[in-house]
Design an enzyme around this catalytic site. Sequence first.
Site, PDB file in Angstrom:
ATOM      1  N   HIS A  37      15.666  43.090   5.396  1.00 50.43           N
ATOM      2  CA  HIS A  37      16.868  43.874   5.072  1.00 50.43           C
ATOM      3  C   HIS A  37      16.542  44.943   4.023  1.00 50.43           C
ATOM      4  CE1 HIS A  37      18.899  39.925   6.219  1.00 50.43           C
ATOM      5  NE2 HIS A  37      19.507  40.777   7.000  1.00 50.43           N
ATOM      6  N   GLY A 147      16.614  46.982  12.508  1.00 47.88           N
ATOM      7  CA  GLY A 147      15.267  46.419  12.573  1.00 47.88           C
ATOM      8  C   GLY A 147      14.791  46.224  14.005  1.00 47.88           C
ATOM      9  N   MET A 184      10.577  37.592   9.314  1.00 47.99           N
ATOM     10  CA  MET A 184      11.625  37.204   8.358  1.00 47.99           C
ATOM     11  C   MET A 184      12.980  37.215   9.045  1.00 47.99           C
ATOM     12  SD  MET A 184      10.657  38.763   4.731  1.00 47.99           S
ATOM     13  CE  MET A 184       9.043  38.489   4.027  1.00 47.99           C
TER      14      MET A 184
HETATM   15  P1  AMP Z   1      21.146  40.662  10.187  1.00 51.29           P
HETATM   16  O1  AMP Z   1      21.651  40.533   8.796  1.00 51.29           O
HETATM   17  O2  AMP Z   1      20.308  39.505  10.643  1.00 51.29           O
HETATM   18  O3  AMP Z   1      22.225  41.042  11.180  1.00 51.29           O
HETATM   19  O4  AMP Z   1      20.124  41.878  10.172  1.00 51.29           O
HETATM   20  C1  AMP Z   1      20.536  43.144   9.711  1.00 51.29           C
HETATM   21  C2  AMP Z   1      19.497  44.161  10.098  1.00 51.29           C
HETATM   22  O5  AMP Z   1      18.238  43.800   9.513  1.00 51.29           O
HETATM   23  C3  AMP Z   1      19.272  44.248  11.619  1.00 51.29           C
HETATM   24  O6  AMP Z   1      19.110  45.612  11.976  1.00 51.29           O
HETATM   25  C4  AMP Z   1      18.003  43.477  11.807  1.00 51.29           C
HETATM   26  O7  AMP Z   1      17.246  43.887  12.938  1.00 51.29           O
HETATM   27  C5  AMP Z   1      17.253  43.813  10.523  1.00 51.29           C
HETATM   28  N1  AMP Z   1      16.222  42.809  10.248  1.00 51.29           N
HETATM   29  C6  AMP Z   1      16.404  41.463  10.173  1.00 51.29           C
HETATM   30  N2  AMP Z   1      15.227  40.844   9.963  1.00 51.29           N
HETATM   31  C7  AMP Z   1      14.286  41.819   9.908  1.00 51.29           C
HETATM   32  C8  AMP Z   1      12.871  41.828   9.720  1.00 51.29           C
HETATM   33  N3  AMP Z   1      12.171  40.714   9.548  1.00 51.29           N
HETATM   34  N4  AMP Z   1      12.229  43.015   9.733  1.00 51.29           N
HETATM   35  C9  AMP Z   1      12.922  44.166   9.925  1.00 51.29           C
HETATM   36  N5  AMP Z   1      14.256  44.227  10.101  1.00 51.29           N
HETATM   37  C10 AMP Z   1      14.931  43.073  10.095  1.00 51.29           C
END
Ligand code: AMP
Length: 284
Positions: A37, A147, A184
Amino acid sequence: MRIVRSITETREIVSGWRQRGHIIGLVPTMGFFHQGHLELMRMSVGTTDKTIVSLFVNPTQFGAEEDLDVYPRDFEGDCDKARGCGADLMFCPEPGEIYRPGHQTEVSVAGLAEGMCGLDRPGHFTGVATVVAKLFNIIHPDYAFFGEKDFQQLQIIRQLTKDLNFSVSIVGVPIVREDNGLAMSSRNSYLSESERQDALVLHQALQLIWRRVQKEKDAADVDDLRAQAVALIEKSSFCTLEYLTIVDEQSLHEVSQVRGRCRVLGAIRVSQRIRLIDNIALYR
Ligand code: AMP
């Protein structure tokens, strides 16, 4: 960093920034921040004048049997981390602010949402597409950062941006991993120490395919590549495979030969409870 719960106040602040000519970046999240994030936030802070991080655990993207009620949360910690990255505003609405009584409209992206996670999680991408469209309409960002970890989601968002004529540039950010290769994820917090080791098998299976594609000069045969990787996962006593697919990056259709811009995507369940996803690009 401002912490704002209402749509009206967020719009007022954004409109003031826009009048001053600022370029606005949006980082949509569900919180419980990790380095993945934070990388998105740093990219936004580095690219734009004002960064808005949205923190909303979107109920409509969770299935009835899924982990909405226990999804990890750490509001104070998240505020500190977003502030530390230089975010200007954290938009953290209550569900009732986003979905008003009588809400009836959904956004669904037909083709791209059908396979992979779309099969395992019916309705999930409609929930994602709907909330992202709402965030775009509330904030009107110039850039939005997502991501590659959720690669199918990223492609769905690119498609809906094009199809619904949103004037936002979508930026895909490479996957941030633990030192041992584990992608992650907020859901990694559900894993015990031994399950963390077990979960590595997904990355190892994807890497096995990546290594063979790098080594073999001719276009690699997908059935053969896949069989080896699936066998590795099936050997693990604690992980079950949900899918492992090699697709064309644009269409997300399965390919029979690895040529051009292909990517291998996979999902496993660890100890039956914890669903994890990962992917690797198969080109040089
Ligand atoms: P989330 O809070 O899981 O909905 O993720 C929010 C954003 O962070 C989304 O665009 C995900 O793809 C991105 N994201 C989550 N984990 C990772 C990671 N390990 N590397 C890069 N982006 C990530």
